[in-house]
Enzyme design. Structure first.
Site, PDB file in Angstrom:
ATOM      1  N   TYR A 189       5.883   8.448   1.501  1.00 30.24           N
ATOM      2  CA  TYR A 189       5.104   7.518   0.279  1.00 30.24           C
ATOM      3  C   TYR A 189       5.171   6.189   0.857  1.00 30.24           C
ATOM      4  O   TYR A 189       4.066   5.496   0.931  1.00 30.24           O
ATOM      5  CB  TYR A 189       5.517   7.694  -0.922  1.00 30.24           C
ATOM      6  CG  TYR A 189       4.912   6.914  -2.109  1.00 30.24           C
ATOM      7  CD1 TYR A 189       3.627   7.489  -2.614  1.00 30.24           C
ATOM      8  CD2 TYR A 189       5.396   5.671  -2.412  1.00 30.24           C
ATOM      9  CE1 TYR A 189       3.061   6.593  -3.540  1.00 30.24           C
ATOM     10  CE2 TYR A 189       4.756   4.934  -3.500  1.00 30.24           C
ATOM     11  CZ  TYR A 189       3.497   5.565  -4.121  1.00 30.24           C
ATOM     12  OH  TYR A 189       2.832   4.674  -5.128  1.00 30.24           O
ATOM     13  N   LYS A 227       2.173   3.842   1.966  1.00 27.43           N
ATOM     14  CA  LYS A 227       1.814   2.598   1.377  1.00 27.43           C
ATOM     15  C   LYS A 227       2.206   1.116   2.108  1.00 27.43           C
ATOM     16  O   LYS A 227       1.477   0.016   2.116  1.00 27.43           O
ATOM     17  CB  LYS A 227       2.889   2.356   0.179  1.00 27.43           C
ATOM     18  CG  LYS A 227       2.338   3.249  -1.091  1.00 27.43           C
ATOM     19  CD  LYS A 227       1.128   3.248  -1.520  1.00 27.43           C
ATOM     20  CE  LYS A 227       0.676   3.866  -2.710  1.00 27.43           C
ATOM     21  NZ  LYS A 227      -1.018   3.787  -3.193  1.00 27.43           N
TER      22      LYS A 227
HETATM   23  P1  NAP Z   1      -2.584   8.337 -11.704  1.00 26.87           P
HETATM   24  O1  NAP Z   1      -2.485   8.170 -13.264  1.00 26.87           O
HETATM   25  O2  NAP Z   1      -1.916   9.964 -11.312  1.00 26.87           O
HETATM   26  O3  NAP Z   1      -3.963   8.107 -11.400  1.00 26.87           O
HETATM   27  C1  NAP Z   1      -4.170   8.328 -10.081  1.00 26.87           C
HETATM   28  C2  NAP Z   1      -5.837   8.939  -9.958  1.00 26.87           C
HETATM   29  O4  NAP Z   1      -6.116   8.973  -8.585  1.00 26.87           O
HETATM   30  C3  NAP Z   1      -5.750  10.236 -10.706  1.00 26.87           C
HETATM   31  O5  NAP Z   1      -6.982  10.288 -11.549  1.00 26.87           O
HETATM   32  C4  NAP Z   1      -6.144  11.197  -9.575  1.00 26.87           C
HETATM   33  O6  NAP Z   1      -6.748  12.293  -9.727  1.00 26.87           O
HETATM   34  C5  NAP Z   1      -6.915  10.424  -8.506  1.00 26.87           C
HETATM   35  N1  NAP Z   1      -6.865  10.860  -7.323  1.00 26.87           N
HETATM   36  C6  NAP Z   1      -5.693  11.399  -6.594  1.00 26.87           C
HETATM   37  N2  NAP Z   1      -5.935  11.912  -5.546  1.00 26.87           N
HETATM   38  C7  NAP Z   1      -7.295  11.617  -5.312  1.00 26.87           C
HETATM   39  C8  NAP Z   1      -8.338  11.873  -4.202  1.00 26.87           C
HETATM   40  N3  NAP Z   1      -8.040  12.401  -3.091  1.00 26.87           N
HETATM   41  N4  NAP Z   1      -9.634  11.129  -4.467  1.00 26.87           N
HETATM   42  C9  NAP Z   1      -9.731  10.754  -5.500  1.00 26.87           C
HETATM   43  N5  NAP Z   1      -9.199  10.397  -6.503  1.00 26.87           N
HETATM   44  C10 NAP Z   1      -7.799  10.970  -6.447  1.00 26.87           C
HETATM   45  O7  NAP Z   1      -1.722   7.436 -10.811  1.00 26.87           O
HETATM   46  P2  NAP Z   1      -1.295   5.801 -10.972  1.00 26.87           P
HETATM   47  O8  NAP Z   1      -0.057   5.542 -11.448  1.00 26.87           O
HETATM   48  O9  NAP Z   1      -2.376   5.189 -11.881  1.00 26.87           O
HETATM   49  O10 NAP Z   1      -1.686   5.327  -9.618  1.00 26.87           O
HETATM   50  C11 NAP Z   1      -2.698   4.690  -8.902  1.00 26.87           C
HETATM   51  C12 NAP Z   1      -2.306   4.152  -7.658  1.00 26.87           C
HETATM   52  O11 NAP Z   1      -1.223   3.015  -7.829  1.00 26.87           O
HETATM   53  C13 NAP Z   1      -1.935   5.006  -6.689  1.00 26.87           C
HETATM   54  O12 NAP Z   1      -2.268   4.645  -5.452  1.00 26.87           O
HETATM   55  C14 NAP Z   1      -0.491   4.802  -6.779  1.00 26.87           C
HETATM   56  O13 NAP Z   1       0.365   5.131  -5.673  1.00 26.87           O
HETATM   57  C15 NAP Z   1      -0.157   3.270  -7.127  1.00 26.87           C
HETATM   58  N6  NAP Z   1       1.032   3.056  -7.500  1.00 26.87           N
HETATM   59  C16 NAP Z   1       1.660   3.512  -8.769  1.00 26.87           C
HETATM   60  C17 NAP Z   1       2.474   2.701  -9.499  1.00 26.87           C
HETATM   61  C18 NAP Z   1       3.183   3.555 -10.591  1.00 26.87           C
HETATM   62  O14 NAP Z   1       4.393   3.170 -11.293  1.00 26.87           O
HETATM   63  N7  NAP Z   1       2.556   4.134 -11.581  1.00 26.87           N
HETATM   64  C19 NAP Z   1       3.486   1.894  -8.563  1.00 26.87           C
HETATM   65  C20 NAP Z   1       2.896   1.526  -7.509  1.00 26.87           C
HETATM   66  C21 NAP Z   1       1.929   2.043  -6.926  1.00 26.87           C
HETATM   67  P3  NAP Z   1      -6.111  13.774 -10.365  1.00 26.87           P
HETATM   68  O15 NAP Z   1      -5.531  13.414 -11.571  1.00 26.87           O
HETATM   69  O16 NAP Z   1      -7.190  14.585 -10.595  1.00 26.87           O
HETATM   70  O17 NAP Z   1      -5.110  14.068  -9.452  1.00 26.87           O
END
Ligand code: NAP
Length: 263
Positions: free
Chosen positions: A169, A173
C-alpha cells in the site's frame, strides 16, 4: 502596478466551481462521496464513478436531492478499456472534465513483506496507480482542449512516511506522489494543475471493524496529536480548494490533512 495592488485576474478568482465538470473516482463511499458532495455544493456538475452501481447511484441521489447535478459512471478504474468507455459516455452527456479527483482505492491488510502474494501486489498497484493513470489519460485531451484543468490524486500518509507490514500500500501511494510531481511539470503548458492529498486517518468504511478495535484506538491516541480521525468532509473541503481558481498557483504539491501525525 505596486506590490499592494492586485492583478485584475486575481480579483476574479473564486472558490465557486459553477460551470465546472468534475469526475470523482470511488465516489460511492467515504472520502470519494464527500469529495463529490462538496464539489457539487460549490457548483460543479459531478460524474460519480464507482465500481458498484448501487453506491454510485446513492451518491448521485444525495447530490440531486440537495439541488446539485450529478451522473453515475460505473466502472473498475483498473480496467483501462471499461473506464475509458464509461468516462467517454459521461462526458458525451455533460461535457469535458475540468476537475479529476483520483480517489478510488482499496485498504491494505497489515501483511508482512513476505506474506504479500502476487495477486494482492498486482491489485494494489492496479487500482491505485494504473487506475489513476487510466482516468487521467481519459480526461487529459478534454482538459487540453479547454486550456485548463485540475487533477487531484489521493495518496496517504503511508506514501509519505511508510509503515511496517503495509509496504504494498505504501509503495502504491508513494508512486502517486511521483506521478503528481511529474504530471505537474508535464501538463503545466495546458494550464493544468496537479496536486495530491495525503490523508491521515479518516472515518470511512475502508478499515471495517478494525477501526473500532481497542488496538486501533490506543494507537490513534498515541500517534495523532489531534486525538481523532478526520471526517471525510474535511478532505472534501481541501479537494474543493485545490479544484478552485484560488489554487491556480499550486501545482506538484502534496498536502497532508493528518491531525499532526506526520509533520
Ligand atoms: P472507501 O470508503 O472504501 O471508499 C473507496 C471507494 O472506492 C469505494 O466505494 C470502493 O468501492 C471504490 N473502489 C474501490 N476499488 C475501485 C475500483 N477499482 N474502481 C472504482 N471504484 C473502486 O475508502 P476511503 O477511506 O474513502 O478511501 C478513499 C481513498 O482515500 C483511497 O484511495 C484510500 O486509499 C485513501 N485514503 C484513505 C484513508 C482513510 O483513513 N480512510 C487515509 C489515507 C488515504 P467498493 O466499496 O465497491 O469496493
Amino acid at each position: 502596478m505596486s506590490n499592494f495592488e492586485r492583478d485584475d485576474a486575481l480579483s476574479t478568482r473564486t472558490n465557486s466551481l459553477a460551470g465546472r465538470i468534475a469526475l470523482v473516482t470511488g465516489a460511492g463511499s467515504g472520502i470519494g462521496r464527500a469529495n463529490a458532495v462538496v464539489l457539487a455544493e460549490r457548483g460543479a456538475a459531478v460524474i460519480v464513478n464507482d465500481f458498484d452501481a448501487k453506491s454510485a447511484a446513492d451518491t448521485v441521489a444525495q447530490i440531486v436531492a440537495a439541488g446539485g447535478s450529478a451522473l453515475p459512471c460505473v466502472a473498475d478504474v483498473s480496467d483501462s478499456a471499461a473506464v475509458a468507455a464509461a468516462i467517454e459516455a459521461a462526458t458525451r452527456e455533460l461535457g469535458d472534465v475540468d476537475i479529476l479527483v483520483n480517489n478510488a482505492g482499496i485498504a491494505s491488510r497489515r501483511e508482512a513483506f513476505l506474506e504479500v502474494d502476487d495477486a494482492r501486489l498486482d491489485r494494489m498497484f492496479a487500482v491505485h496507480v494504473k487506475g489513476t493513470w487510466y482516468c487521467t489519460r481519459a480526461v487529459l485531451p478534454g482538459m487540453q482542449r479547454k486550456g485548463r484543468g485540475k487533477i487531484i490524486n489521493t495518496s496517504s500518509i503511508l506514501g509519505l512516511s511508510g509503515r511496517r507490514r503495509s509496504s504494498h500500500y505504501a509503495g502504491a501511494k508513494a508512486a502517486l506522489i511521483g506521478l503528481t510531481k511529474a504530471w505537474a511539470r508535464e501538463f503545466a503548458e495546458w494550464n493544468i494543475q496537479v496536486n495530491a492529498v495525503a490523508p491521515g486517518r479518516v472515518r470511512t468504511p475502508i478499515l471495517g471493524a478494525f477501526a473500532e478495535s481497542e488496538d486501533y484506538l490506543r494507537d490513534l491516541k498515541a500517534n495523532v496529536p489531534a486525538g481523532r480521525r478526520a471526517e471525510p468532509e474535511e478532505i472534501g473541503y481541501l479537494v474543493a480548494f485545490l479544484a478552485s481558481g484560488e489554487a491556480d498557483y499550486l501545482t506538484g504539491q502534496i498536502i497532508s490533512p493528518n491531525g499532526g501525525e506526520v509533520i
